[in-house]
Design a protein around this motif. Structure first.
Motif, mmCIF file in Angstrom:
data_model
loop_
_atom_site.group_PDB
_atom_site.id
_atom_site.type_symbol
_atom_site.label_atom_id
_atom_site.label_comp_id
_atom_site.label_asym_id
_atom_site.label_seq_id
_atom_site.Cartn_x
_atom_site.Cartn_y
_atom_site.Cartn_z
ATOM 1 N N SER A 160 58.927 52.393 -3.924
ATOM 2 C CA SER A 160 59.118 53.738 -4.497
ATOM 3 C C SER A 160 58.071 54.711 -3.953
ATOM 4 O O SER A 160 57.156 54.327 -3.235
ATOM 5 C CB SER A 160 59.005 53.688 -6.019
ATOM 6 N N ASN A 161 58.234 55.999 -4.351
ATOM 7 C CA ASN A 161 57.284 57.002 -3.850
ATOM 8 C C ASN A 161 55.867 56.793 -4.383
ATOM 9 O O ASN A 161 54.929 57.432 -3.920
ATOM 10 C CB ASN A 161 57.774 58.430 -4.137
ATOM 11 N N ARG A 162 55.720 55.870 -5.324
ATOM 12 C CA ARG A 162 54.370 55.592 -5.830
ATOM 13 C C ARG A 162 53.601 54.683 -4.885
ATOM 14 O O ARG A 162 52.480 54.306 -5.143
ATOM 15 C CB ARG A 162 54.443 55.014 -7.235
ATOM 16 N N ARG A 163 54.268 54.322 -3.728
ATOM 17 C CA ARG A 163 53.545 53.563 -2.696
ATOM 18 C C ARG A 163 52.476 54.443 -2.041
ATOM 19 O O ARG A 163 51.555 53.957 -1.427
ATOM 20 C CB ARG A 163 54.527 53.042 -1.646
ATOM 21 N N ILE A 164 52.660 55.775 -2.167
ATOM 22 C CA ILE A 164 51.691 56.696 -1.577
ATOM 23 C C ILE A 164 50.501 56.837 -2.519
ATOM 24 O O ILE A 164 50.653 57.264 -3.666
ATOM 25 C CB ILE A 164 52.334 58.076 -1.316
ATOM 26 N N VAL A 165 49.341 56.420 -2.019
ATOM 27 C CA VAL A 165 48.132 56.495 -2.857
ATOM 28 C C VAL A 165 47.003 57.155 -2.079
ATOM 29 O O VAL A 165 47.125 57.410 -0.876
ATOM 30 C CB VAL A 165 47.695 55.082 -3.342
ATOM 31 N N ASP A 166 45.921 57.405 -2.798
ATOM 32 C CA ASP A 166 44.766 58.060 -2.179
ATOM 33 C C ASP A 166 43.902 56.994 -1.491
ATOM 34 O O ASP A 166 43.520 56.005 -2.137
ATOM 35 C CB ASP A 166 43.967 58.791 -3.274
ATOM 36 N N PRO A 167 43.586 57.185 -0.197
ATOM 37 C CA PRO A 167 42.772 56.175 0.513
ATOM 38 C C PRO A 167 41.389 56.001 -0.103
ATOM 39 O O PRO A 167 40.785 54.934 0.016
ATOM 40 C CB PRO A 167 42.663 56.733 1.935
ATOM 41 N N ARG A 168 40.900 57.018 -0.811
ATOM 42 C CA ARG A 168 39.567 56.932 -1.435
ATOM 43 C C ARG A 168 39.631 56.257 -2.799
ATOM 44 O O ARG A 168 38.598 55.935 -3.390
ATOM 45 C CB ARG A 168 38.989 58.346 -1.626
ATOM 46 N N GLY A 169 40.851 56.069 -3.336
ATOM 47 C CA GLY A 169 41.015 55.549 -4.689
ATOM 48 C C GLY A 169 41.732 54.217 -4.715
ATOM 49 O O GLY A 169 41.187 53.192 -4.293
ATOM 50 N N ILE A 170 42.987 54.240 -5.197
ATOM 51 C CA ILE A 170 43.736 52.990 -5.404
ATOM 52 C C ILE A 170 43.808 52.157 -4.129
ATOM 53 O O ILE A 170 43.687 50.935 -4.173
ATOM 54 C CB ILE A 170 45.147 53.312 -5.962
ATOM 55 N N TYR A 171 43.957 52.812 -2.973
ATOM 56 C CA TYR A 171 44.126 52.054 -1.718
ATOM 57 C C TYR A 171 42.952 51.122 -1.433
ATOM 58 O O TYR A 171 43.132 49.974 -1.085
ATOM 59 C CB TYR A 171 44.336 53.005 -0.543
ATOM 60 N N LYS A 172 41.746 51.634 -1.624
ATOM 61 C CA LYS A 172 40.589 50.792 -1.299
ATOM 62 C C LYS A 172 39.988 50.099 -2.530
ATOM 63 O O LYS A 172 39.031 49.337 -2.406
ATOM 64 C CB LYS A 172 39.524 51.604 -0.565
ATOM 65 N N ALA A 173 40.572 50.347 -3.701
ATOM 66 C CA ALA A 173 39.991 49.816 -4.937
ATOM 67 C C ALA A 173 40.090 48.301 -5.018
ATOM 68 O O ALA A 173 41.057 47.703 -4.544
ATOM 69 C CB ALA A 173 40.695 50.442 -6.144
ATOM 70 N N ASP A 174 39.073 47.682 -5.626
ATOM 71 C CA ASP A 174 39.151 46.243 -5.921
ATOM 72 C C ASP A 174 39.603 46.027 -7.366
ATOM 73 O O ASP A 174 40.285 45.047 -7.667
ATOM 74 C CB ASP A 174 37.820 45.527 -5.630
ATOM 75 N N VAL A 175 39.238 46.945 -8.256
ATOM 76 C CA VAL A 175 39.645 46.834 -9.665
ATOM 77 C C VAL A 175 40.327 48.154 -10.067
ATOM 78 O O VAL A 175 39.772 49.231 -9.869
ATOM 79 C CB VAL A 175 38.415 46.570 -10.581
ATOM 80 N N VAL A 176 41.556 48.035 -10.597
ATOM 81 C CA VAL A 176 42.308 49.242 -10.970
ATOM 82 C C VAL A 176 42.737 49.148 -12.436
ATOM 83 O O VAL A 176 43.336 48.160 -12.855
ATOM 84 C CB VAL A 176 43.585 49.410 -10.095
ATOM 85 N N LEU A 177 42.404 50.185 -13.195
ATOM 86 C CA LEU A 177 42.938 50.294 -14.565
ATOM 87 C C LEU A 177 44.219 51.117 -14.479
ATOM 88 O O LEU A 177 44.189 52.293 -14.109
ATOM 89 C CB LEU A 177 41.907 50.974 -15.485
ATOM 90 N N VAL A 178 45.358 50.478 -14.758
ATOM 91 C CA VAL A 178 46.660 51.167 -14.708
ATOM 92 C C VAL A 178 47.315 51.119 -16.093
ATOM 93 O O VAL A 178 48.089 50.222 -16.389
ATOM 94 C CB VAL A 178 47.624 50.570 -13.645
ATOM 95 N N PRO A 179 46.994 52.084 -16.956
ATOM 96 C CA PRO A 179 47.586 52.064 -18.291
ATOM 97 C C PRO A 179 49.047 52.496 -18.262
ATOM 98 O O PRO A 179 49.450 53.276 -17.382
ATOM 99 C CB PRO A 179 46.758 53.100 -19.068
ATOM 100 N N LEU A 180 49.835 51.991 -19.194
ATOM 101 C CA LEU A 180 51.251 52.395 -19.361
ATOM 102 C C LEU A 180 51.988 52.351 -18.021
ATOM 103 O O LEU A 180 52.611 53.327 -17.588
ATOM 104 C CB LEU A 180 51.319 53.835 -19.930
#
Ligand code: ATP
Ligand code: MG
Length: 270
Positions: A160-180
């Motif tokens: 989906s279009n949510r495959r597009i993420v920020d390279p400084r954030g989710i893309y390089k993150a090791d731990v992600v808090l994804v609520p809801l």
């Protein structure tokens, strides 16, 4: 005139914004307050009609938890904070419902833990991202990703279009808090090798089942609790934080959450 909740609809009982005044002694006053917040946010393009349905699904499970933060959820909250505090590149994902319900509290948490917030939404109607950004900025958000000028990175495990993420954030993150969060995206983030923490009232959702840490609780209670615990947990040593994460048992957490619901229902059968 009233609705099923005994909630007034007549003009004389409405706020200037057209929303009904919620009597403070109404048994569902808090829940009604958050519903109106979300409806209002939908008029501002922050929340989508699907977001309202998702909230209703969550609320149904909140009933079955007695609308409290259980001791099980409290342990999960502490484990989540420990994992976020130990992460190299932690990030908190923000969607429309999250921004509308706890945007201000998330900004406080983000500053307290020095963790960026990344806006990531499924329905990209024109102006929606900007509306969410404006809301988060109005709360004083400084470290806000997923907006403005950046070269998008792609989570290849997602279609989906949510495959597009920020390279400084989710893309390089090791731990992600994804609520809801939706199950497809949680699965993709786990497959991409990330340590996933979620907040989800439904312990049976795919997200709840796939995440590394699931906080089975309402986000409106979780984020204030995280702020409270973060103030003392910030001072723990790496070893102490490590111990908290290692002692957390996700299969047990989900099992105990379901058992809690079963017990709660049983106490109401007479
Ligand atoms: P999944 O895709 O993970 O199987 P789903 O399709 O049943 O879940 P979604 O709409 O994709 O549901 O995701 C929204 C999730 O957020 C739901 O599991 C819902 O219970 C949960 N939820 C909604 N509102 C809240 C809230 N205020 N606090 C915590 N969880 C919530
Ligand atoms: Mg889903």
């Amino acid at each position: 005139m009233t609705d099923d909740d005994g909630n007034p609809h007549g003009n004389a009982d409405n706020n200037p914004d057209g929303n009904p005044i919620i009597p403070q002694d109404h048994p569902r006053a808090q829940s009604l307050h958050y519903r109106h917040t979300l409806v209002e946010a939908m008029h501002q393009k922050i929340v989508t009609p699907s977001g309202l349905c998702a909230h209703g699904r969550g609320e149904a499970f909140d009933y079955l938890l007695g609308e409290i933060t259980t001791p099980i959820a409290q342990s999960a909250i502490k484990a989540a904070l420990a994992a976020l505090l130990m992460a190299k590149h932690p990030v908190i994902s923000v969607n429309g419902n999250v921004a509308a319900l706890v945007g201000e509290e998330l900004v406080t948490l983000s500053h307290l833990l020095d963790i960026p917030l990344e806006i990531n939404i499924f329905y990209q109607a024109p102006g929606r991202l900007e509306a969410i950004e404006a809301l988060m900025r109005s709360f004083g958000a400084k470290n806000l990703l997923g907006v403005g000028d950046f070269t998008p990175a792609i989570i290849s495990e997602l279609s989906s279009n949510r495959r597009i993420v920020d390279p400084r954030g989710i893309y390089k993150a090791d731990v992600v808090l994804v609520p809801l969060e939706d199950g497809d995206r949680t699965e993709a983030l786990v497959a991409a090798g990330k340590y996933i923490i979620t907040i989800d009232l439904n312990p049976l959702s795919r997200t709840a089942q796939k995440a590394n840490i699931t906080i089975v609780d309402n986000i409106v209670r979780v984020i204030p609790a995280m702020i409270k615990f973060a103030k003392s947990m910030r001072n723990l040593t790496r070893e102490e934080l490590d111990e908290i994460v290692n002692q957390f048992d996700q299969p047990q957490n989900l099992k105990q959450s379901l058992e809690y619901i079963i017990k709660y229902i049983k106490t109401h059968i007479n």
